[in-house]
Design an enzyme around this catalytic site. Structure first.
Site, PDB file in Angstrom:
ATOM      1  N   HIS A  43      -8.137  -4.490  -7.701  1.00  0.00           N
ATOM      2  CA  HIS A  43      -7.936  -3.723  -6.462  1.00  0.00           C
ATOM      3  C   HIS A  43      -9.263  -3.558  -5.725  1.00  0.00           C
ATOM      4  CE1 HIS A  43      -5.237  -1.179  -4.095  1.00  0.00           C
ATOM      5  NE2 HIS A  43      -6.213  -0.285  -3.984  1.00  0.00           N
TER       6      HIS A  43
ATOM      7  N   ARG B 180       0.805  -1.213   0.000  1.00  0.00           N
ATOM      8  CA  ARG B 180       0.000   0.000   0.000  1.00  0.00           C
ATOM      9  C   ARG B 180       0.845   1.274   0.000  1.00  0.00           C
ATOM     10  NH1 ARG B 180      -4.528   0.860   4.556  1.00  0.00           N
ATOM     11  NH2 ARG B 180      -5.308  -1.049   3.577  1.00  0.00           N
TER      12      ARG B 180
ATOM     13  N   TYR C  76     -17.775  12.473 -14.358  1.00  0.00           N
ATOM     14  CA  TYR C  76     -17.684  13.646 -15.233  1.00  0.00           C
ATOM     15  C   TYR C  76     -16.364  13.722 -15.994  1.00  0.00           C
ATOM     16  CZ  TYR C  76     -21.631  15.242 -12.407  1.00  0.00           C
ATOM     17  OH  TYR C  76     -22.824  15.341 -11.768  1.00  0.00           O
TER      18      TYR C  76
END
Length: 748
Positions: free
Chosen positions: A82, A36, A127
């Site tokens: 993921h 991570r 968007y």
């Protein structure tokens, strides 16, 4: 098996809580560290970044492809590789698309992807649209060329790359930041061309040290164009140890008398800078700035304008103050902590990072060449079988038409391998035309040349090195650019003190006999005409500037100083000095002084001793002050007298018995503190009994006259008459005329 481990009847493992907690926390720690928070030295990516780039490449989102909705990419990443939160995944994707966050963005975004003023202001993923940037080819181009180790995805249905085959050390180019368990990483970005030159130098000179590498990589190159002001020796220690810090400072220019800030430090918002400067202006801590405005626009992303109050403002000193008190100068921690090629996290030096990456690059290029060589050999093998079949075409056709299982017959008749026979059987009839033999032989010749070239490179370490250098140079030319953050030597930033920050206005500080103080604007006021409390009255006044220190002298010989602008207004009665200062018990304030710090003053006691000091010598921190004038037993402090400093000044002293002495001021020493030297002689018996003492001292400029005040009577002595009382310092002096032998005050 641990003695503390027990299994119940169902075969379930039972552990004490402290062992279970320890094991679970260690597993979690290793997951956070390796999967991570920390980047890998091989490709400079964290797992989520690697998965985003690979998923986009699988979606066909190359730099030349059409944009696709970011939600599509995030959905593929979460569904295939993921399984975490979509917001965290999208934020990682946004970061790789922001040119003010990444030195070399990996994603080309379309839509609102945030701004330098507010990086978190990006639009929702439904968007925005995205595709891979051209630079991402450096990481992904060789993925399908046998260079990658694959691992199962989270549910075992797909394969994902363990590392991407980066052609450049991306861990240095884009840097990284992350917090793991018990460790963190802060890797600054660097310039691609500089790092490429350092890699090439290390390939050619494997024993090169940090100093040699720093001739190519002198320091980080952050995404913003602010100046990096960290000294070279600190940068060298940083690259030697892998730990340190750097400082970046904003850049500014003067345009028609206005200060224009054009570049900010990394991760610093222009809005934040405006707030910090405006806050100081509202608090009246920046009187030298008249106006502040933000002229940033699309063409000039950063343009902050400050208008000085006058052309006399010391702009470099002002900017030094702003660098010290705002984010116009910012420090960054550096911790070159990453996952090494052995899979373990560690802090590396610059040389170790480049060496590890070059070893990884050699292995990657060798795997790519071997993969291609295997393909070439396989193709040559198939072409050899096809050529045999072409030369014996009639027999091959007959076998295929007459035999139920033609494959083993072909293998036995023409000594073909299983792969060759299968390839012959799968060949279309149109490929058996007359011209096909020429094509086969031409392809064989080209592949044989490529085979020999590949084998030559694989067998020769020098040629392999030259190939790596050539590829690095080509990528540096394609994707490199000029340094963005200049390395500059600058003096350390220093904040302005209260005196420098206050407005410079003429003020008059008035001290009363009871020790009350106030300040009035201007030098033309009559302090004796101000109102005073009952039983109080005017004692003294000092005319100075509001940004200067005012000095107070008490009856014990101690001095104190306060900023003039901090004193209460003369519109009221003022305030007692004892509220701010702490004189000794029984001591009262006897004088107030002001002016330039280098101005000289005569300090004296009525015992006839004194010296000359500068006003700066009397400056002292509030409350306790400092001892300046040492008083003989029973002596009192006289009102200090300014020294004109005309070059031939005269000290004039008068005693209570009417004796007057004049001598050159140069005969008195200039001290910072002490008792001083004898000014005028008084018989010891009379001085001890306090029958005679000094009533006043003053200093006259060359050629000036002297005014003596005795009660209501005054007498003016011209310069020649003054000189008639001249004598050596410490002498008795001459006796004044009858009626002026009880002098109260001396003046020029």
């Amino acid at each position: 098996m641990n003695d503390l481990t027990r299994y119940n009847a169902e075969g379930l493992e039972r552990l004490p809580l402290h062992l279970f907690s320890e094991r679970a926390y260690l597993d979690y720690s290793m997951y956070v560290i390796l999967d991570r928070a920390l980047p890998h030295v091989g490709d400079g990516l964290k797992p989520v970044q690697r998965r985003i780039l690979y998923a986009m490449s699988e979606l066909g989102l190359a730099a030349t492809a059409k944009f696709k909705k970011s939600a599509r990419t995030v959905g593929d990443v979460l569904g295939k590789f993921h399984p975490h939160g979509d917001s965290a995944c999208y934020e990682a994707m946004v970061l790789m698309a922001q040119p003010f966050s990444y030195r070399y963005p990996l994603i080309d975004g379309q839509g609102n992807w945030g701004s330098a003023d507010d990086p978190k202001s990006f639009a929702a993923m439904r968007y925005t649209e995205a595709r891979l940037a051209r630079y991402a080819e450096v990481l992904l181009a060789e993925t399908g060329q046998g260079t990658v180790d694959w691992q199962p995805n989270f549910d075992g249905t797909l394969q994902e790359p363990k590392l991407l085959p980066a052609r450049l050390p991306n861990v240095l180019l884009n840097g990284a930041a992350g917090i793991a368990v018990g460790m963190a990483t802060d890797i600054p970005a660097h310039n691609l061309r500089e790092v490429a030159r350092a890699c090439i130098h290390l390939l050619r000179h494997p024993e090169a040290n940090i100093a040699a590498l720093m001739r190519h990589v002198p320091g980080p190159d952050l995404p913003t164009a602010g100046e990096i002001i960290t000294p070279p020796d600190e940068l060298r220690r940083l690259y030697e140890t892998g730990v340190g810090s750097i400082k970046q400072r904003a850049r500014y220019a003067l345009e028609q008398g206005e200060i224009v800030i054009t570049d900010l430090p990394y991760q610093v918002s222009g809005n934040r800078i405006m707030e910090q400067i405006a806050g100081q202006m509202q608090a009246k801590k920046l009187p030298m700035i008249e106006d502040l405005r933000d002229e940033s626009d699309h063409e000039c992303p950063t343009r902050l304008v400050m208008v000085p109050r006058s052309n006399r403002v010391d702009v470099p000193r002002l900017m030094s103050h702003l660098f010290a008190t705002t984010d116009l100068e910012r420090g960054y921690r550096v911790n070159l902590n990453m996952i090494a090629m052995d899979g373990r996290p560690r802090v590396m030096s610059l040389r170790e990072i480049l060496t590890e990456w070059l070893d990884h690059r050699r292995a990657t290029v060798r795997r790519r060449l071997q993969h291609r060589l295997d393909q070439v050999l396989e193709r040559l093998h198939l072409l050899a079988g096809l050529l045999i079949a072409f030369l014996n075409l009639d027999a091959v056709i007959r076998i295929i038409r007459t035999e139920d299982e033609p494959k083993p017959v072909l293998m036995a008749r023409f000594e073909l391998t299983d792969a060759q026979a299968e390839y012959v059987l799968n060949t279309r009839l149109r490929h058996l035309a007359r011209l096909e033999e020429m094509k086969i032989r031409r392809e064989q010749e080209e592949l044989e040349l490529e085979r020999d070239s590949l084998r030559g490179i694989l067998d020769d370490a020098g040629r392999l090195r030259d190939l790596i250098i050539e590829e690095i140079e080509r990528d540096a030319e394609t994707h490199g650019d000029a340094r963005r953050s200049p390395l500059v030597h600058r003096e350390a930033a220093q904040a302005l003190n209260d005196t420098e920050l206050s407005p410079s206005e003429p003020v008059t500080v008035v001290l009363s006999t009871k020790g009350w103080v106030r300040q009035a604007k201007g030098h033309d006021i009559d302090p004796s005409a101000l109102g005073y409390k009952a039983g109080d009255g005017f004692l003294g006044a000092a005319r100075l500037r509001s940004n200067q220190q005012v000095v107070f002298l008490d009856s014990s010989g101690r001095s104190y100083s306060l900023p003039a602008h901090s004193l209460p207004s003369a519109r009221g009665q003022g305030e007692p000095l004892t509220g701010r200062l702490d004189p000794p018990r029984g001591a009262g304030f006897v004088a107030v002084l002001g002016g330039e710090p280098e101005g000289r003053w005569l300090l004296a006691s009525d015992a006839g001793y004194g010296f000359i000091c500068s006003l700066a010598d009397l400056y002292a921190k509030p409350k306790g002050g400092k001892a300046v004038l040492t008083l003989p037993p029973g002596a009192r402090v006289l009102a200090p007298a300014p020294v004109p400093d005309s070059g031939a000044d005269l000290v004039v002293a008068a005693t209570s018995s009417g004796h007057l002495l004049v001598f050159p001021a140069a005969d008195l020493p200039q001290l910072a503190r002490g008792k001083g030297n004898k000014i005028i002689g008084i018989p010891a018996s009379r001085a001890k009994a306090r029958d005679e003492f000094v009533v006043a001292v003053t200093v006259l400029a060359e050629g000036a006259g002297l005014v003596l005040t005795a009660g209501k009577r005054t007498m003016t002595l011209k310069s020649d008459d003054v000189l008639s009382y001249s004598g050596e310092r410490g002498r008795r002096g001459g006796l004044l005329p009858r009626g002026f032998q009880r002098v109260e005050r001396l003046g020029g």
